[in-house]
Design an enzyme around this catalytic site. Structure first.
Site, PDB file in Angstrom:
ATOM      1  N   THR A 125       0.817  -1.219   0.000  1.00 12.12           N
ATOM      2  CA  THR A 125       0.000   0.000   0.000  1.00 12.12           C
ATOM      3  C   THR A 125       0.855   1.275   0.000  1.00 12.12           C
ATOM      4  OG1 THR A 125      -1.674  -1.211   1.237  1.00 12.12           O
ATOM      5  CG2 THR A 125      -1.832   1.191   1.288  1.00 12.12           C
ATOM      6  N   PRO A 127       0.436   5.919  -0.230  1.00 12.95           N
ATOM      7  CA  PRO A 127      -0.536   6.992   0.031  1.00 12.95           C
ATOM      8  C   PRO A 127      -1.571   7.124  -1.092  1.00 12.95           C
ATOM      9  CG  PRO A 127       1.680   7.729   0.575  1.00 12.95           C
ATOM     10  CD  PRO A 127       1.826   6.367  -0.026  1.00 12.95           C
ATOM     11  N   SER A 131      -6.719   0.365  -2.540  1.00 11.04           N
ATOM     12  CA  SER A 131      -7.469  -0.698  -3.241  1.00 11.04           C
ATOM     13  C   SER A 131      -6.946  -0.866  -4.660  1.00 11.04           C
ATOM     14  CB  SER A 131      -8.959  -0.340  -3.281  1.00 11.04           C
ATOM     15  OG  SER A 131      -9.449  -0.205  -1.968  1.00 11.04           O
ATOM     16  N   ILE A 156       2.107   0.075   7.081  1.00  8.47           N
ATOM     17  CA  ILE A 156       2.736  -1.242   6.939  1.00  8.47           C
ATOM     18  C   ILE A 156       2.852  -1.948   8.301  1.00  8.47           C
ATOM     19  CG2 ILE A 156       4.772  -2.491   6.055  1.00  8.47           C
ATOM     20  CD1 ILE A 156       2.922  -0.998   3.936  1.00  8.47           C
ATOM     21  N   ARG A 268     -25.719 -11.326  34.664  1.00  5.92           N
ATOM     22  CA  ARG A 268     -26.379 -10.022  34.846  1.00  5.92           C
ATOM     23  C   ARG A 268     -27.886 -10.212  35.051  1.00  5.92           C
ATOM     24  NH1 ARG A 268     -26.262  -4.775  36.372  1.00  5.92           N
ATOM     25  NH2 ARG A 268     -27.702  -3.536  35.117  1.00  5.92           N
ATOM     26  N   GLU A 363      -6.038  -6.143   3.876  1.00  8.44           N
ATOM     27  CA  GLU A 363      -5.962  -7.300   2.969  1.00  8.44           C
ATOM     28  C   GLU A 363      -7.159  -7.298   2.006  1.00  8.44           C
ATOM     29  OE1 GLU A 363      -4.227 -10.884   4.158  1.00  8.44           O
ATOM     30  OE2 GLU A 363      -3.052  -9.974   5.748  1.00  8.44           O
TER      31      GLU A 363
HETATM   32  C1  LIG Z   1      -3.932  -1.226  10.526  1.00 10.60           C
HETATM   33  C2  LIG Z   1      -3.614  -1.422   9.076  1.00 10.60           C
HETATM   34  C3  LIG Z   1      -2.612  -2.315   8.711  1.00 10.60           C
HETATM   35  C4  LIG Z   1      -2.270  -2.456   7.357  1.00 10.60           C
HETATM   36  N1  LIG Z   1      -1.208  -3.272   7.024  1.00 10.60           N
HETATM   37  C5  LIG Z   1      -0.781  -3.284   5.725  1.00 10.60           C
HETATM   38  C6  LIG Z   1       0.416  -4.000   5.381  1.00 10.60           C
HETATM   39  O1  LIG Z   1       1.052  -4.679   6.212  1.00 10.60           O
HETATM   40  N2  LIG Z   1       0.856  -3.925   4.098  1.00 10.60           N
HETATM   41  C7  LIG Z   1       0.190  -3.224   3.142  1.00 10.60           C
HETATM   42  O2  LIG Z   1       0.653  -3.189   2.003  1.00 10.60           O
HETATM   43  N3  LIG Z   1      -0.945  -2.542   3.437  1.00 10.60           N
HETATM   44  C8  LIG Z   1      -1.434  -2.544   4.707  1.00 10.60           C
HETATM   45  N4  LIG Z   1      -2.576  -1.859   5.040  1.00 10.60           N
HETATM   46  C9  LIG Z   1      -3.269  -1.115   3.997  1.00 10.60           C
HETATM   47  C10 LIG Z   1      -4.613  -1.701   3.632  1.00 10.60           C
HETATM   48  O3  LIG Z   1      -4.463  -2.900   2.920  1.00 10.60           O
HETATM   49  C11 LIG Z   1      -5.382  -0.614   2.858  1.00 10.60           C
HETATM   50  O4  LIG Z   1      -5.718   0.397   3.806  1.00 10.60           O
HETATM   51  C12 LIG Z   1      -6.623  -1.141   2.181  1.00 10.60           C
HETATM   52  O5  LIG Z   1      -6.279  -2.001   1.120  1.00 10.60           O
HETATM   53  C13 LIG Z   1      -7.507  -0.015   1.620  1.00 10.60           C
HETATM   54  O6  LIG Z   1      -6.791   0.939   0.917  1.00 10.60           O
HETATM   55  P1  LIG Z   1      -6.958   2.495   1.275  1.00 10.60           P
HETATM   56  O7  LIG Z   1      -6.795   2.633   2.735  1.00 10.60           O
HETATM   57  O8  LIG Z   1      -6.094   3.287   0.394  1.00 10.60           O
HETATM   58  O9  LIG Z   1      -8.489   2.803   0.952  1.00 10.60           O
HETATM   59  P2  LIG Z   1      -9.079   3.217  -0.481  1.00 10.60           P
HETATM   60  O10 LIG Z   1      -8.605   2.255  -1.516  1.00 10.60           O
HETATM   61  O11 LIG Z   1      -8.858   4.668  -0.696  1.00 10.60           O
HETATM   62  O12 LIG Z   1     -10.625   2.955  -0.244  1.00 10.60           O
HETATM   63  C14 LIG Z   1     -11.516   3.913   0.341  1.00 10.60           C
HETATM   64  C15 LIG Z   1     -12.933   3.382   0.165  1.00 10.60           C
HETATM   65  O13 LIG Z   1     -13.251   3.274  -1.247  1.00 10.60           O
HETATM   66  C16 LIG Z   1     -13.685   1.960  -1.532  1.00 10.60           C
HETATM   67  N5  LIG Z   1     -13.260   1.549  -2.868  1.00 10.60           N
HETATM   68  C17 LIG Z   1     -12.032   1.688  -3.436  1.00 10.60           C
HETATM   69  N6  LIG Z   1     -12.024   1.157  -4.662  1.00 10.60           N
HETATM   70  C18 LIG Z   1     -13.268   0.669  -4.890  1.00 10.60           C
HETATM   71  C19 LIG Z   1     -13.898  -0.005  -5.998  1.00 10.60           C
HETATM   72  N7  LIG Z   1     -13.225  -0.323  -7.108  1.00 10.60           N
HETATM   73  N8  LIG Z   1     -15.194  -0.335  -5.862  1.00 10.60           N
HETATM   74  C20 LIG Z   1     -15.878  -0.052  -4.730  1.00 10.60           C
HETATM   75  N9  LIG Z   1     -15.353   0.578  -3.660  1.00 10.60           N
HETATM   76  C21 LIG Z   1     -14.056   0.923  -3.747  1.00 10.60           C
HETATM   77  C22 LIG Z   1     -13.016   1.091  -0.464  1.00 10.60           C
HETATM   78  O14 LIG Z   1     -13.694  -0.160  -0.297  1.00 10.60           O
HETATM   79  C23 LIG Z   1     -13.129   1.983   0.752  1.00 10.60           C
HETATM   80  O15 LIG Z   1     -14.409   1.858   1.302  1.00 10.60           O
HETATM   81  C24 LIG Z   1      -2.979  -1.733   6.356  1.00 10.60           C
HETATM   82  C25 LIG Z   1      -4.014  -0.882   6.742  1.00 10.60           C
HETATM   83  C26 LIG Z   1      -4.336  -0.709   8.061  1.00 10.60           C
HETATM   84  C27 LIG Z   1      -5.439   0.240   8.421  1.00 10.60           C
END
Ligand SMILES: Cc1cc2nc3c(=O)[nH]c(=O)nc-3n(C[C@H](O)[C@H](O)[C@H](O)COP(=O)(O)OP(=O)(O)OC[C@H]3O[C@@H](n4cnc5c(N)ncnc54)[C@H](O)[C@@H]3O)c2cc1C
Length: 382
Positions: A125, A127, A131, A156, A268, A363
């Site tokens: 992932t 910034p 997804s 990460i 309870r 994930e």
């Molecule tokens: C605590 C934590 C640990 C993590 N650990 C790791 C790690 O070890 N390694 C790593 O690489 N990543 C890691 N991540 C990242 C994680 O996998 C991503 O946060 C996740 O994949 C979502 O990406 P984003 O946060 O950019 O959200 P976005 O992709 O911006 O999504 C925002 C919203 O839009 C929706 N959306 C996006 N695209 C679509 C679509 N095509 N159709 C419908 N809805 C959509 C999403 O479902 C979500 O509701 C971690 C995240 C957290 C919070």
């Protein structure tokens, strides 16, 4: 099966005992300090938890997927931050090497990961690429016998304590999976820096942060599998497996939540009787138990299918979608059954309610699972 029945039973008993006697009593301290007690980390190493999915050839237990999910059902019965520590070594931090590493990479890194001496992290992932992981921008440019990495990875897991990062980076500017490669980058490599640990909603003690690459030079031998362009496909295969692992974790936590809620309901009293006597409270327990049983069956079925060597992209996404949403509903009902007490930090359900929110996000979000499921269904019927 990797283990005979007796050995598997012994392992499951040992994990259950460890969870009940060591981890459950340490939950509150972990939640309040955010620091994993070193004694517990050492015991996790000794139990073999870091090497569940790594072959015995490299010092792991080499469990089948079914055996792994059974262990994770047990590990789920406590704060998921404990599981998270070993979780990257079991899953996303080691499996790219297991699946696609060269013999040299496997021989060097897998024993370190299996023993827990080194913690592995998976850096996909960014910034601007969540997804839509394929849009990642971190670049790896060949320079003689080296590659030079530039870019930022976000959220990460275990990065603050990791010794090894599996980093997905672009080796070509074309769009498409073939332009992304995976690099094994050791912590401490000049040009690799870490951000501050993130402040999160839950799972205190499970650490995440940014991983930043600025002209970070790595030897060409750190290219996973020695081949450019295979990183994205490997990452997707790693996530297929990881989704079953997370689904099993959701099942384990749901079992704990139903147990906590049932015990509370029996103790309870309101209106002169235990609240467990009220059918409206019983309905919440019944719905939770039914849903968790459905998820458990799904996870076991998908794990067995994977063990038979079949493709489980569809099933893994179905499990992750259902189990992560299920545990959210179960946690919500557990809070409801506790009434006002469920809103108080003194009760574990308050913490679990926040902890489980993550499972619908990482994930692959629930929406991404839906996209994968629909794609697979349409592909089959086109
Ligand atoms: C605590 C934590 C640990 C993590 N650990 C790791 C790690 O070890 N390694 C790593 O690489 N990543 C890691 N991540 C990242 C994680 O996998 C991503 O946060 C996740 O994949 C979502 O990406 P984003 O946060 O950019 O959200 P976005 O992709 O911006 O999504 C925002 C919203 O839009 C929706 N959306 C996006 N695209 C679509 C679509 N095509 N159709 C419908 N809805 C959509 C999403 O479902 C979500 O509701 C971690 C995240 C957290 C919070």
């Amino acid at each position: 099966m990797a283990l005979d029945n007796e050995t598997l039973t012994l392992l499951l008993d040992a994990v259950r005992r460890f969870v009940n006697e060591r981890l459950v009593p340490a939950e509150d301290e972990l939640a309040s300090t955010g620091v994993m007690p070193e004694g517990i980390v050492q015991e996790m190493r000794e139990l073999g938890l870091f090497g569940l999915s790594i072959s015995p050839d490299y010092g792991g237990l080499g469990l089948t997927m079914e055996e792994e999910v059974r262990v994770v059902f047990e590990l789920g019965q406590t704060s998921p931050a404990f599981r998270s520590l070993a979780g990257t070594n079991i899953g996303i931090g080691s499996q790219s090497i297991v699946m696609s590493g060269t013999d040299e990479q496997r021989n060097h890194y897998l024993p370190l990961l299996a023993s827990g001496e080194v913690v592995g992290s998976f850096a996909l992932t960014e910034p601007e690429a969540g997804s839509d992981a394929m849009s990642l921008r971190t670049s790896a440019v060949r320079d003689g016998d080296h590659y030079i990495l530039n870019g930022t990875k976000r959220f990460i897991t275990n990065a603050p304590i990791a010794g090894l990062f599996s980093v997905m980076a672009r080796t070509s500017q074309e769009r498409g999976a073939d332009s992304i490669s995976c690099f094994l980058v050791e912590a401490g490599t000049p040009g690799l820096t870490l951000g501050k640990p993130d402040k999160k909603m839950g799972q205190a003690g499970a650490l995440t942060c940014d991983v930043v690459f600025e002209d970070c030079r790595v030897p060409a031998s750190s290219l996973l599998g020695g081949k450019e362009g295979t990183g994205f496909r490997t990452a997707m295969r790693v996530l297929d497996k990881g989704r079953l692992h997370i689904s099993a974790l959701c099942v384990g936590i749901a079992e704990r939540l139903v147990r906590d809620a049932a015990r509370y309901a029996l103790e309870r009293k309101q209106f002169g009787q235990p609240i467990a006597d009220f059918q409206l409270v019983q309905a919440m327990l019944a719905d939770s138990q039914t849903e968790l049983y459905a998820a458990r069956c799904m996870v076991l079925d998908a794990a067995r299918k994977r063990d038979r060597g079949e493709n489980t992209t569809l099933e893994a996404a179905c499990c992750k979608l259902y189990a992560s949403e299920m545990v959210g509903r179960v946690a919500d009902r557990a809070v409801q059954i506790h009434g006002g007490a469920g809103y108080m930090a003194e009760y574990a359900v308050e913490r679990f309610y926040r902890d489980v929110r993550l499972f619908r996000i990482y994930e692959g979000t629930s929406q991404v699972q839906q996209v994968v499921i629909a794609r697979e269904v349409l592909k089959a019927h086109r």
